[in-house]
Every structure is written in C-alpha cells, then in structure tokens.
Design an enzyme around this catalytic site. Sequence first.
Site, PDB file in Angstrom:
ATOM      1  CG  ASP A  89      -1.857   0.930   1.398  1.00 19.54           C
ATOM      2  OD1 ASP A  89      -2.956   0.979   0.453  1.00 19.54           O
ATOM      3  OD2 ASP A  89      -1.934   1.963   2.074  1.00 19.54           O
TER       4      ASP A  89
ATOM      5  CG  HIS B  32      -5.535  -3.315   0.541  1.00 18.99           C
ATOM      6  ND1 HIS B  32      -5.026  -2.962  -0.533  1.00 18.99           N
ATOM      7  CD2 HIS B  32      -5.204  -2.627   1.482  1.00 18.99           C
ATOM      8  CE1 HIS B  32      -4.324  -1.899  -0.389  1.00 18.99           C
ATOM      9  NE2 HIS B  32      -4.304  -1.631   0.886  1.00 18.99           N
TER      10      HIS B  32
END
Length: 294
Positions: free
Chosen positions: A110, A276
């Site tokens: 991320d 994610h």
Amino acid sequence: MGPDAFIPGFRLADIDVGGGITIRVAHAGEGPPLLLLHGHPQTHVTWRKIAPALAGRFSVVCPDLRGYGDSSKPEGAKDHSTYSKRAMAADQVAVMRAFGHETFRMVGHDRGGRVGHRLALDFPEALEKLVLFDIAPTATMYARTDKDFASRYFWWFFLIQEAPLPERMILGDVEFYLREHVERQNKISGATEEAVFQEYLRCYRSPEGVHAVCEDYRAAATIDLEHDAADADRWVECPLLALWGARGVVGRTYDVLETWREKAREVSGRAVDCGHTLQEEAPEETLRELLAFL
C-alpha cells in the site's frame, strides 16, 4: 529499546534520520538486508505473521513510516512536501544506512509500496529487488479514475480535502472510521486480530496521527504527481515483483502487471486469494512468493 510486543524475536529501536524526524523500527535476523514497509492504516506490526520466518534468512528491518505508528508526525507543509514519498523514501534509506546497509531488498504494502516506487527512482543504487503489494502506480490510478474506483476507494478523495475538514470528521469517531476501513479492505475474516486493531487504533487516534495520514494522501495527489511527471521517462531498474489480492479493488480494476511494465524493466507477479492486506490475510502463500523471489 525492548522486545517488540507483536513480532516474536524482534527488538525495537528509534532511528534519527535527520531534520527532527525519528523513525521507530523493529529489527531481527542475519543475512542480506530486507526492508519491510507497511501501508495505511497499519504500522510495522502488520508484518507479524511473516517477519519471523523472513528473519531466518534476512536481516529484517520493519519501520513505521513517518506519520504512522510511533515515528515522528510533523506538521504538514503548505505544498505537502513533508509527507512526499520522496521525503519518506529518504527516511528509509537513512534507516537502512544506520544499520550499515548501503544496498538492500524491499517489500512495500500500500503506502509503503508507493514509498518503494519513489525509492527505486531516487536511490536506484540502493535497491536490489522490489516487491509491491496490491498497488498500481499512483499516477496511473489517478489518471484512470472512474466512478467505480472513486466509490470503492473513497478515502483517496476524502483525505486529500483541505485541512481541517477530513481531520475533524475522522476525529469525531476515529474507531468507527478505522474499523470500517480495515474491514472493507480485508476479505478474510479475522485476519486483523482485535489486539492488533487496537494497536493500530492507539497509533492512529491522535490529532497528529490523523493529520499525518491526511497529509500523506494530500502529497500523493499533489507533489508526488509532480515528481512522477518529472520522472516519467525513468524506469525502475531492479527486478520487481507485484502481488495483489484477487478479491480486492486494485486487481479487479487494473491489469496490475501491465501498469508496472509501463514503469519497470523487469516485472513478474500474480494474484493471491485474499483482499488488500496480503501479509495479514494470506501470510503463508505470501511468504512462499517472497522467499522464491527474494
């Protein structure tokens, strides 16, 4: 400092990287140096399920990015440069040099992956291999934004609003906001244990922490794009492995490998069956991929 409460075998240290910035790190192991950079809204604790195994083969350094965890949270500058990925990448090169590592391998999830992309451009001589978790390039994602992406990744557009609007709104109920964020992005139930969530919340809930998060995203939408545009003809020169969650937004929205082949010379990768946060949701599969590549 003492042992890390969340990652067995790791010890904590505070590294002065200059400019009044201190970076908290957890570190352990021997062998080739390996830098692990977390994303939003996590801290270095996100690596708890895979870092001990990696430390069996590597000298592992897991920092809290500036603005996150127990690292410094300076006030943002008017041009948001305090939280530019250029500044954050320089922090991490200084951290690794403090441990005696002039060259190293890196994994970024991320926001940490975005720092890694910038680090590969600004310090190509330092980076031997780069792994990115569940991201496409920042400039690509903004340029190709549509209604579906904006709806699913609303915080990309909420957090960049002028201060203090998002800060005040988040601080109205930090726990609700943070829990919603984590639970929306994770697709494997229970991947983030309650004790770990509470640790993320501890680090997130201060006004300085929330402001830092907003500045990170404001930088991504402004000065980071300027830096990317200036370097549009430059390539990531080291081998790059891209992994993404098969159930997540990024993999369903973009051809992840193709987006990175527009930026890097040598790209490989695949989807992992999760959302994610690969290192929390699918640690065993993720670890296998890392060991094979690194």
